[in-house]
Scaffold this motif. Structure first.
Motif, PDB file in Angstrom:
ATOM      1  N   TRP A 114       0.839  -1.173   0.048  1.00 56.10           N
ATOM      2  CA  TRP A 114       0.150   0.022  -0.135  1.00 56.10           C
ATOM      3  C   TRP A 114       0.920   1.192   0.058  1.00 56.10           C
ATOM      4  CZ3 TRP A 114       0.595   2.584   4.439  1.00 56.10           C
ATOM      5  CH2 TRP A 114       1.217   2.205   5.534  1.00 56.10           C
ATOM      6  N   LEU A 115       2.268   1.082   0.055  1.00 57.55           N
ATOM      7  CA  LEU A 115       2.926   2.529  -0.085  1.00 57.55           C
ATOM      8  C   LEU A 115       3.356   2.538  -1.625  1.00 57.55           C
ATOM      9  CD1 LEU A 115       5.252   1.752   3.064  1.00 57.55           C
ATOM     10  CD2 LEU A 115       3.025   3.075   2.712  1.00 57.55           C
ATOM     11  N   SER A 116       4.099   3.826  -1.636  1.00 64.96           N
ATOM     12  CA  SER A 116       4.649   4.098  -2.910  1.00 64.96           C
ATOM     13  C   SER A 116       6.013   3.885  -3.191  1.00 64.96           C
ATOM     14  CB  SER A 116       4.507   5.929  -2.978  1.00 64.96           C
ATOM     15  OG  SER A 116       5.119   6.316  -4.148  1.00 64.96           O
ATOM     16  N   ARG A 117       6.216   3.274  -4.164  1.00 66.23           N
ATOM     17  CA  ARG A 117       7.621   2.766  -4.116  1.00 66.23           C
ATOM     18  C   ARG A 117       8.540   3.660  -4.731  1.00 66.23           C
ATOM     19  NH1 ARG A 117      10.783  -1.720  -4.279  1.00 66.23           N
ATOM     20  NH2 ARG A 117       9.091  -2.984  -3.497  1.00 66.23           N
ATOM     21  N   ASP A 118       8.244   4.560  -5.659  1.00 62.86           N
ATOM     22  CA  ASP A 118       9.084   5.697  -6.216  1.00 62.86           C
ATOM     23  C   ASP A 118       9.481   6.525  -5.157  1.00 62.86           C
ATOM     24  OD1 ASP A 118       7.038   8.084  -7.028  1.00 62.86           O
ATOM     25  OD2 ASP A 118       6.246   6.133  -6.812  1.00 62.86           O
ATOM     26  N   PHE A 119       8.720   7.023  -4.181  1.00 56.90           N
ATOM     27  CA  PHE A 119       8.908   7.843  -3.045  1.00 56.90           C
ATOM     28  C   PHE A 119       9.874   6.956  -2.064  1.00 56.90           C
ATOM     29  CE2 PHE A 119       7.066  10.071   0.765  1.00 56.90           C
ATOM     30  CZ  PHE A 119       8.306  10.923   0.881  1.00 56.90           C
ATOM     31  N   ALA A 120       9.395   5.724  -1.739  1.00 61.30           N
ATOM     32  CA  ALA A 120      10.135   5.001  -0.814  1.00 61.30           C
ATOM     33  C   ALA A 120      11.619   4.627  -1.342  1.00 61.30           C
ATOM     34  CB  ALA A 120       9.385   3.605  -0.666  1.00 61.30           C
ATOM     35  N   SER A 121      11.672   4.346  -2.706  1.00 60.85           N
ATOM     36  CA  SER A 121      12.939   4.078  -3.232  1.00 60.85           C
ATOM     37  C   SER A 121      14.038   5.097  -2.844  1.00 60.85           C
ATOM     38  CB  SER A 121      12.867   3.802  -4.476  1.00 60.85           C
ATOM     39  OG  SER A 121      12.243   2.804  -5.002  1.00 60.85           O
ATOM     40  N   ALA A 122      13.684   6.381  -2.864  1.00 59.07           N
ATOM     41  CA  ALA A 122      14.523   7.400  -2.358  1.00 59.07           C
ATOM     42  C   ALA A 122      14.691   7.543  -1.021  1.00 59.07           C
ATOM     43  CB  ALA A 122      14.220   8.656  -2.903  1.00 59.07           C
ATOM     44  N   LEU A 123      13.934   7.042  -0.234  1.00 55.05           N
ATOM     45  CA  LEU A 123      14.269   6.986   1.191  1.00 55.05           C
ATOM     46  C   LEU A 123      15.134   5.723   1.404  1.00 55.05           C
ATOM     47  CD1 LEU A 123      10.634   7.846   2.521  1.00 55.05           C
ATOM     48  CD2 LEU A 123      12.539   9.354   1.980  1.00 55.05           C
ATOM     49  N   ILE A 124      15.041   4.626   1.089  1.00 53.47           N
ATOM     50  CA  ILE A 124      15.716   3.339   1.136  1.00 53.47           C
ATOM     51  C   ILE A 124      16.979   3.716   0.765  1.00 53.47           C
ATOM     52  CG2 ILE A 124      16.133   0.897   0.279  1.00 53.47           C
ATOM     53  CD1 ILE A 124      12.822   0.889  -0.163  1.00 53.47           C
ATOM     54  N   THR A 125      17.152   4.263  -0.273  1.00 52.15           N
ATOM     55  CA  THR A 125      18.415   4.641  -0.824  1.00 52.15           C
ATOM     56  C   THR A 125      19.341   5.442   0.189  1.00 52.15           C
ATOM     57  OG1 THR A 125      18.054   4.657  -3.278  1.00 52.15           O
ATOM     58  CG2 THR A 125      19.848   5.802  -2.798  1.00 52.15           C
ATOM     59  N   ARG A 126      18.800   6.344   0.909  1.00 54.63           N
ATOM     60  CA  ARG A 126      19.388   7.376   1.782  1.00 54.63           C
ATOM     61  C   ARG A 126      19.635   6.399   3.023  1.00 54.63           C
ATOM     62  NH1 ARG A 126      22.596   8.884   3.826  1.00 54.63           N
ATOM     63  NH2 ARG A 126      23.039  10.818   4.803  1.00 54.63           N
ATOM     64  N   GLU A 127      18.598   5.528   3.527  1.00 50.85           N
ATOM     65  CA  GLU A 127      18.926   4.752   4.657  1.00 50.85           C
ATOM     66  C   GLU A 127      20.153   3.741   4.440  1.00 50.85           C
ATOM     67  OE1 GLU A 127      14.604   3.189   6.673  1.00 50.85           O
ATOM     68  OE2 GLU A 127      15.273   2.537   4.890  1.00 50.85           O
ATOM     69  N   HIS A 128      20.496   3.355   3.216  1.00 49.03           N
ATOM     70  CA  HIS A 128      21.642   2.580   2.983  1.00 49.03           C
ATOM     71  C   HIS A 128      22.869   3.519   2.681  1.00 49.03           C
ATOM     72  CE1 HIS A 128      18.569  -0.560   2.857  1.00 49.03           C
ATOM     73  NE2 HIS A 128      19.405  -1.512   2.972  1.00 49.03           N
ATOM     74  N   LYS A 129      22.752   4.687   2.942  1.00 50.47           N
ATOM     75  CA  LYS A 129      24.014   5.421   2.782  1.00 50.47           C
ATOM     76  C   LYS A 129      24.300   5.853   1.196  1.00 50.47           C
ATOM     77  CE  LYS A 129      25.655   4.006   7.262  1.00 50.47           C
ATOM     78  NZ  LYS A 129      24.829   4.899   7.944  1.00 50.47           N
ATOM     79  N   TYR A 130      23.331   5.713   0.215  1.00 48.32           N
ATOM     80  CA  TYR A 130      23.745   6.123  -0.920  1.00 48.32           C
ATOM     81  C   TYR A 130      23.045   7.456  -1.082  1.00 48.32           C
ATOM     82  CZ  TYR A 130      25.170   1.376  -2.234  1.00 48.32           C
ATOM     83  OH  TYR A 130      25.779   0.036  -2.514  1.00 48.32           O
ATOM     84  N   ARG A 131      23.402   8.305  -2.517  1.00 48.86           N
ATOM     85  CA  ARG A 131      22.601   9.292  -2.951  1.00 48.86           C
ATOM     86  C   ARG A 131      21.486   9.096  -3.785  1.00 48.86           C
ATOM     87  NH1 ARG A 131      25.980  12.621  -5.744  1.00 48.86           N
ATOM     88  NH2 ARG A 131      24.473  14.418  -5.432  1.00 48.86           N
ATOM     89  N   ALA A 132      20.532   9.685  -4.033  1.00 49.34           N
ATOM     90  CA  ALA A 132      19.539   9.692  -4.942  1.00 49.34           C
ATOM     91  C   ALA A 132      19.800  11.083  -5.924  1.00 49.34           C
ATOM     92  CB  ALA A 132      18.201   9.396  -4.426  1.00 49.34           C
ATOM     93  N   VAL A 133      19.830  10.908  -7.090  1.00 50.02           N
ATOM     94  CA  VAL A 133      20.314  12.138  -7.763  1.00 50.02           C
ATOM     95  C   VAL A 133      19.038  12.351  -9.047  1.00 50.02           C
ATOM     96  CG1 VAL A 133      22.696  12.075  -7.444  1.00 50.02           C
ATOM     97  CG2 VAL A 133      21.749  10.961  -9.700  1.00 50.02           C
ATOM     98  N   SER A 134      18.772  13.437  -9.411  1.00 50.83           N
ATOM     99  CA  SER A 134      18.098  13.790 -10.441  1.00 50.83           C
ATOM    100  C   SER A 134      18.786  14.028 -11.724  1.00 50.83           C
ATOM    101  CB  SER A 134      17.177  15.039 -10.310  1.00 50.83           C
ATOM    102  OG  SER A 134      16.425  15.508 -11.244  1.00 50.83           O
ATOM    103  N   VAL A 135      18.638  13.562 -12.771  1.00 51.19           N
ATOM    104  CA  VAL A 135      19.486  13.806 -14.024  1.00 51.19           C
ATOM    105  C   VAL A 135      18.490  14.478 -15.139  1.00 51.19           C
ATOM    106  CG1 VAL A 135      20.679  12.356 -15.887  1.00 51.19           C
ATOM    107  CG2 VAL A 135      20.231  11.497 -13.606  1.00 51.19           C
ATOM    108  N   ASP A 136      19.019  15.624 -15.584  1.00 51.17           N
ATOM    109  CA  ASP A 136      18.298  16.461 -16.421  1.00 51.17           C
ATOM    110  C   ASP A 136      18.356  15.938 -17.747  1.00 51.17           C
ATOM    111  OD1 ASP A 136      17.788  18.284 -14.626  1.00 51.17           O
ATOM    112  OD2 ASP A 136      19.290  19.631 -14.851  1.00 51.17           O
ATOM    113  N   GLU A 137      19.309  15.137 -18.086  1.00 52.35           N
ATOM    114  CA  GLU A 137      19.425  14.684 -19.925  1.00 52.35           C
ATOM    115  C   GLU A 137      18.628  13.659 -19.907  1.00 52.35           C
ATOM    116  OE1 GLU A 137      22.950  17.072 -18.320  1.00 52.35           O
ATOM    117  OE2 GLU A 137      21.923  15.068 -17.545  1.00 52.35           O
ATOM    118  N   ALA A 138      17.984  13.037 -18.753  1.00 48.95           N
ATOM    119  CA  ALA A 138      17.169  11.772 -19.045  1.00 48.95           C
ATOM    120  C   ALA A 138      15.670  12.170 -19.086  1.00 48.95           C
ATOM    121  CB  ALA A 138      17.406  10.649 -17.640  1.00 48.95           C
ATOM    122  N   LEU A 139      15.421  12.453 -20.347  1.00 47.85           N
ATOM    123  CA  LEU A 139      13.790  13.044 -20.575  1.00 47.85           C
ATOM    124  C   LEU A 139      12.960  12.199 -20.167  1.00 47.85           C
ATOM    125  CD1 LEU A 139      14.798  15.752 -23.083  1.00 47.85           C
ATOM    126  CD2 LEU A 139      14.636  16.086 -20.553  1.00 47.85           C
TER     127      LEU A 139
END
Length: 393
Positions: free
Chosen positions: A221-246
């Motif tokens: 019942w949760l949102s995976r796209d939102f949770a994925s960024a949070l899981i990424t930070r939990e595991h000490k990684y960065r989540a980035v936005s890529v302007d060229e990936a349209l």
């Protein structure tokens, strides 16, 4: 009593200004202290194996064009897997996907319809790529979008890379014209967050994540796209936005459909943040907790603050003409938005009505979603937003 009214008015004004102007300004100042640069695609580099996964439900009208578009993406064929996850589709979706089996496209059918996140969870066991690319049936990716996205993972600190949404429409008179400006603003803020530390939520339309992070369990019942960024930070990684990936995202020309989509999305977002509320701990995640609170929580609170500010102005209006003028000036866009919302189902809207109508839809949806979340209402069953077909870019 006047003092209380001033507290309501000032509090609402401060929150509104901080959320949409102050927070980005602080990000801009912090970003100028950072020296990091995005990783650029190297045409001579060896590309990792990726799995592209698309959850679908009854998408036979656009299924063929969707798969053909995925096959045309600029990425080595021997390093790419495409998996279509059918959430118990009852139309011809599955049969169309099976036509592409000779070209390496795989179908995973979920026997019982349980929603988008459940379908994504079921697909995890079938994915073989080192990087998992998640996208939607209703959008179209630029042919060259994959390589800039995947190139980010050459940085070992990056765990998730999110594409840049571009809001598009084929309608001259657009009932949801305000969405384009909002999407552009959101992409700008994500770009600043990337330069400062990490984005707080990925684009649900197009993002890539390391496979071992994608396999982390998540309730249906949760949102995976939102949770994925949070899981990424939990595991000490960065989540980035890529302007060229349209990624070209068609706007829904129906404000009623857009309203339902926003209510569903925000409700799931609130539930997801509550599930991962430890990331709001400023002692453990000092910078990220501030960004998460400012980007998400403040935006969800703004509509309530605006109501409180209007109440404060109404309390002062009988004795203070300036308060009466300010109240009228604030209520006028709401009135225009309500008129536009009411008319949108029967006629095309001029821009001067569509913009306040879009803004009103977003704010009312946030209030509705908060009430649903407070009552514990979950919406795991997924009803995709039906959008017009995006022309080839």
């Amino acid at each position: 009593m006047p003092e209380f009214a001033y507290v309501l008015i000032v509090g609402a004004a401060v929150l509104l200004l901080y959320t949409y102007a102050g927070y980005p300004l602080l990000l801009l100042l912090l970003s100028r202290m950072r020296t990091g640069r995005p990783v650029l695609a190297d045409p001579d580099a060896e590309w990792p194996r990726i799995s592209i996964t698309v959850p679908v439900y009854n998408e036979e009208k656009q299924m063929r064009s969707l798969v053909e578009r995925l096959l045309e993406l600029d990425y080595p064929e021997d390093r790419r897997e495409i998996l279509i996850v059918s959430d118990a589709s009852s139309d011809g979706t599955d049969a169309i996907v099976e036509e592409f089996a000779p070209r390496g496209v795989k179908l995973l059918r979920v026997s019982e319809r349980r929603g988008k996140t459940s379908a994504e969870n079921a697909a995890r066991r079938a994915l073989t790529g080192d990087i998992v690319v998640n996208t939607d049936a209703s959008i179209r990716l630029d042919r060259g979008a994959l390589k800039p996205l995947i190139a980010q993972f050459r940085d070992p600190a990056v765990g998730l890379a999110s594409g840049r949404d571009v809001s598009v429409t084929t309608h001259v008179a657009d009932a949801n014209a305000g969405e384009s400006g909002y999407v552009g603003y959101e992409m700008w803020v994500r770009g600043l967050e990337t330069r400062v530390e990490s984005i707080v939520g990925a684009s649900g339309s197009f993002y890539a994540i390391r496979a071992h992070l994608h396999r982390q369990p998540l309730p249906d019942w949760l949102s995976r796209d939102f949770a994925s960024a949070l899981i990424t930070r939990e595991h000490k990684y960065r989540a980035v936005s890529v302007d060229e990936a349209l990624c070209y995202v068609p706007r829904t020309n129906s404000l009623e459909r857009e309203y339902r989509r926003k209510v569903r999305t925000i409700t799931r977002g609130i539930g997801t943040l509550w599930h991962k509320r430890s990331l709001l701990n400023p002692f453990k995640y000092p910078l990220f907790a501030w960004m998460l609170f400012s980007h998400k929580v403040c935006r969800w609170v703004v509509p309530w603050a605006l109501v409180a500010g209007a109440v404060g102005l109404a309390m002062l209006a009988p004795s203070r003409p300036l308060a009466a003028i300010a109240l009228f000036a604030g209520l006028l866009p709401c009135a225009l938005g309500g008129i536009g919302w009411a008319l949108a189902s029967s006629r095309p809207l001029p821009r001067w009505l569509s913009l306040p109508a879009s803004a009103l839809v977003g704010n009312v949806a946030a209030v509705h979603a908060a009430l649903r979340a407070l009552h514990g209402q979950q919406n795991p069953i997924w009803e995709p937003t039906r959008r017009e077909t995006v022309p080839a870019q």
